[in-house]
Design an enzyme around this catalytic site. Structure first.
Site, short mmCIF file in Angstrom:
data_model
loop_
_atom_site.label_atom_id
_atom_site.label_comp_id
_atom_site.label_asym_id
_atom_site.label_seq_id
_atom_site.Cartn_x
_atom_site.Cartn_y
_atom_site.Cartn_z
N GLN A 171 85.28 76.63 98.08
CA GLN A 171 86.05 75.60 97.37
C GLN A 171 86.57 76.09 96.02
O GLN A 171 87.41 75.44 95.43
CB GLN A 171 85.17 74.36 97.15
CG GLN A 171 83.99 74.63 96.22
CD GLN A 171 83.10 73.43 95.97
OE1 GLN A 171 82.12 73.22 96.69
NE2 GLN A 171 83.42 72.64 94.97
N CYS A 216 83.61 69.70 96.39
CA CYS A 216 82.50 69.77 97.35
C CYS A 216 82.43 68.52 98.21
O CYS A 216 82.15 68.59 99.40
CB CYS A 216 81.20 69.95 96.60
SG CYS A 216 80.91 68.65 95.39
N HIS A 272 76.45 67.55 93.52
CA HIS A 272 77.07 68.50 94.45
C HIS A 272 76.84 68.01 95.88
O HIS A 272 75.82 67.39 96.16
CB HIS A 272 76.45 69.89 94.23
CG HIS A 272 77.06 70.97 95.07
ND1 HIS A 272 78.42 71.17 95.13
CD2 HIS A 272 76.51 71.92 95.87
CE1 HIS A 272 78.67 72.20 95.94
NE2 HIS A 272 77.51 72.66 96.40
N ASN A 310 76.73 75.65 102.37
CA ASN A 310 77.40 75.42 101.10
C ASN A 310 78.89 75.74 101.27
O ASN A 310 79.30 76.24 102.32
CB ASN A 310 76.76 76.29 100.02
CG ASN A 310 76.93 75.69 98.62
OD1 ASN A 310 77.73 74.78 98.42
ND2 ASN A 310 76.18 76.21 97.66
#
Ligand SMILES: *[C@@H]1O[C@H](CO)[C@@H](O)[C@H](O)[C@H]1NC(C)=O
Ligand SMILES: *[C@@H]1O[C@H](CO)[C@@H](O)[C@H](O)[C@H]1NC(C)=O
Ligand SMILES: *[C@@H]1O[C@H](CO)[C@@H](O)[C@H](O)[C@H]1NC(C)=O
Ligand SMILES: *[C@@H]1O[C@H](CO)[C@@H](O)[C@H](O)[C@H]1NC(C)=O
Ligand SMILES: *[C@@H]1O[C@H](CO)[C@@H](O)[C@H](O)[C@H]1NC(C)=O
Ligand SMILES: *[C@@H]1O[C@H](CO)[C@@H](O)[C@H](O)[C@H]1NC(C)=O
Ligand SMILES: *[C@@H]1O[C@H](CO)[C@@H](O)[C@H](O)[C@H]1NC(C)=O
Ligand SMILES: *[C@@H]1O[C@H](CO)[C@@H](O)[C@H](O)[C@H]1NC(C)=O
Ligand SMILES: *[C@@H]1O[C@H](CO)[C@@H](O)[C@H](O)[C@H]1NC(C)=O
Length: 595
Positions: free
Chosen positions: A369, A378, A538, A559
């Site tokens: 990202q 995110c 996050h 992630n």
């Protein structure tokens, strides 16, 4: 507007050449010679369904966010990415090699003004290369403003706006490469079929006006005054019930074009010059973990140092620059009983991992990202990757592989933007509007000048010429026939048992965590950190769980910080406690494939 405008403008394209043949063949190339007798090869071969398995990686669009004549880099990298997938038996993770590396650094080619795919393989053989999470596509190269500078071939950015080279990153290579075709057109058909037994290849074609407006079926054209000006990927061949033989190709113009981005073209007639020039490369199974501080050029070392220093600053700034905001609402749509009411967590297996369910990997591609610049998106990445994974699960991993565009959610401010957001907004948007794939909207890690949920900010493609250095004025128009992927039920979930039930029954979920500076520095193993009051800032995705030899149970998380971070972009997080709040605020959505 949209469609007619594109067709008119595309007529311009025939005049420009985006294939530029190298004046001499690069060193190290080996002419393909593993020729098979015609009767020893199967009559049908398609790498999207090879004995029921799809070996083709995700499709791309070279013409967004700007127009760029980079077909040569796309065809070469997608053929090689697919060959990696074949070599690795589709095991996690997919490798999606970055075309951008060659737009920046391959000075033997002309970036957005054209090139020769064999130079891409020569470059990899000499230098190695990286994946899309190290070098995101920008549709701009060294001929119009990009440079082969310090951040090659891998970089990522921080909340303070600074970018740097990760301490280590993955490098991919080829063991051999070369030309498939020679001067004998009849022989070329056999050579191309033989090479395809090992995996996709990249071939030249004359992208005529007729080819531009192709919408399906076996392509033929009455004229024969062709000249190669475009490069595509060949992914198979076949014969229909009338006995007509054809090639199956993949273009890099997005999924709205042709048959979901693919095409069929008649075989044996050198139609559009497709049997004239093809190249191949063999992937190297040894993937190198490249240490940028010991292996980089001297001037790059400064950047590596800067990157380490800024980690500290990043941790402070994070509080002012959250990626995920606290839930605006507890909004949900539930029309049938949720998973945890129908699945008893006590009966679930000790370990469950959507990267490997009975040997099958269901996960969509990896993302970063934070390139080309830092963006707190995110909240859009976690849910779009979980939804893409769930689409693969529902479709039993069949062709084609899907990716959903996080940039569409940012452009529409559907839950948030680069300054943070609420993941429920993604599901809500998917429920009401449907989300297009990445070939409709390139990830640019930036808020638009004006938020909009329609037109070119949802689905677009651009036409020549490439914009000059310092300008980003490509002529782009909206695509009106794009495929949208819808969400049915969606909602929130919390607590280990309910999370397990949801993951097991329906696939990966999104979850909020408190991303501390220690978490940012994670390089592997089972992560644990106690926080008095985790502050969710996050969003990640949880794709399964497992148990270590010592009995420690953990979540398997994805992630969106690139493959250089953690374990190939993934992490393990201790279950039940000391886990950054991962079990407190998760979300899920069920793809609706009937709409
Ligand atoms: C794959 O090909 C086989 C054999 O041609 C066919 O039976 C099957 O339906 C195909 N699978 C998909 C998902 O298209
Ligand atoms: C892929 O499968 C083949 C045949 O089953 C096997 O020989 C090979 O070792 C496998 N490769 C990998 C990387 O798993
Ligand atoms: C390898 O990389 C260097 C630096 O980017 C470049 O100058 C050189 O041309 C590359 N080698 C090949 C064979 O492309
Ligand atoms: C890539 O592989 C070839 C053949 O094994 C080797 O000669 C070359 O040095 C490798 N390149 C890199 C950058 O590791
Ligand atoms: C071209 O290849 C075909 C098939 O392999 C062969 O029969 C023919 O003799 C070749 N033509 C020339 C001019 O070499
Ligand atoms: C990378 O190389 C440097 C210098 O040789 C070394 O200090 C460091 O430990 C290495 N890092 C890794 C992760 O191997
Ligand atoms: C998948 O899991 C099985 C057993 O759980 C293991 O034997 C196999 O090696 C795994 N496959 C991959 C590609 O990791
Ligand atoms: C799903 O695909 C596998 C091959 O990967 C096949 O063995 C299985 O039968 C398929 N299941 C369904 C429900 O189609
Ligand atoms: C973009 O701007 C440049 C500089 O003014 C100009 O030369 C070019 O024609 C413009 N391109 C388009 C597509 O408008």
């Amino acid at each position: 507007m949209g469609r007619p405008l594109i067709l008119i403008s595309l007529l311009l394209l025939g005049a420009s050449a985006f294939f530029i043949k190298s004046s001499k063949l690069p060193e190290g190339q080996i002419q393909f010679a593993d020729v098979k007798p015609l009767d020893a090869m199967p009559a049908n071969l398609f790498w999207g369904n090879y004995s029921g398995i799809n070996y083709l990686t995700v499709s791309r669009n070279q013409h967004i966010p700007l127009y760029c004549g980079s077909c040569w880099a796309f065809a070469a990298t997608s053929a090689l990415s697919d060959r990696f997938k074949i070599l690795r038996n589709t095991s996690w993770p997919d490798i999606n090699l970055a075309p951008q590396v060659f737009l920046n650094c391959d000075l033997n080619d002309q970036a957005c003004d054209g090139g020769d795919p064999i130079n891409v393989y020569a470059y990899i053989y000499a230098n190695g290369t990286t994946d899309e999470t190290c070098q995101v596509y920008k549709a701009r190269g060294w001929t119009n403003g990009e440079t082969c500078g310090h951040f090659q071939p891998c970089y990522t950015c921080q909340p303070n706006g600074r970018c740097g080279v990760p301490a280590t990153y993955l490098k991919y290579n080829v063991t051999s490469y070369g030309q498939v075709t020679g001067n004998n057109l009849t022989q070329n058909v056999q050579l191309m079929m033989s090479a395809l037994q090992q995996g996709p290849i990249a071939c030249g074609i004359d992208a005529t006006d007729g080819f531009h407006s192709y919408t399906g079926g076996i392509y033929t054209e009455p004229t024969d005054n062709w000249d190669i000006n475009h490069i595509i990927e060949l992914v198979g061949y076949g014969v229909n019930q009338q006995g007509t033989k054809y090639w199956i190709g993949r273009n890099s113009w997005g999924t709205y074009w042709g048959e979901g981005g693919f095409f069929q073209i008649i075989m044996g007639q050198n139609m559009l010059d497709i049997e004239t020039y093809c190249v191949y490369a063999n992937p190297d199974p040894n993937i190198q973990v490249f240490n940028s501080s010991s292996g980089a050029l001297a001037e790059e070392k400064e950047e590596v140092k800067a990157y380490v220093e800024m980690k500290v600053e990043a941790a402070i700034e994070k509080r002012r620059n959250p990626g995920r905001v606290r839930r605006i609402s507890r909004e949900q749509v539930i029309t049938s009983p949720p998973s945890w009411e129908t699945v008893d967590a006590a009966t679930l297996p000790k370990a469950w991992d959507w990267r490997n369910v009975s040997g099958v990997n269901y996960l969509s591609w990896n993302r970063n990202q934070h390139i080309p610049q830092y963006c707190g998106s995110c909240w859009a990445h976690g849910p779009t990757s979980a939804l893409a994974d769930r689409i693969a699960i529902l479709r039993n991993n069949t062709f084609p592989q899907i990716s959903l565009s996080p940039q569409v959610l940012i452009n529409c401010n559907a839950g948030g933007n680069c300054n943070g957001g609420d993941p429920i907004g993604v599901y809500k948007y998917g429920h009401t509007h449907g989300i297009p794939d990445d070939t409709n909207q390139q990830y640019v890690a930036e808020n638009p000048a004006k938020f909009s949920c329609s037109g070119t900010q949802i689905s677009e493609t651009c036409v020549p010429p490439p914009p000059p250095t310092g300008f980003d004025n490509s002529t782009c128009s909206a695509i009106t026939n794009e495929k949208l992927w819808y969400v049915g039920d969606y909602g929130n979930v919390a607590g280990p048992n309910k999370m397990k039930a949801e993951i097991y029954k329906n696939g990966p979920i999104g979850c909020g965590i408190d991303a501390t500076s220690k978490f940012e520095a994670y390089t592997g193993g089972i992560y644990s950190q106690w926080l008095l009051l985790p502050q969710i800032n996050h969003e990640i995705s949880v794709v399964g769980w497992g148990v270590a030899i010592d009995g420690t149970e953990y979540w398997i998380g994805r992630n969106s910080w690139g493959t250089a971070w953690g374990e190939n972009g993934f992490f393990k997080m201790k279950m039940y406690s000391d886990n950054l709040g991962i079990e407190t605020d998760c979300d899920w959505g069920i793809p609706d494939l009937t709409r």
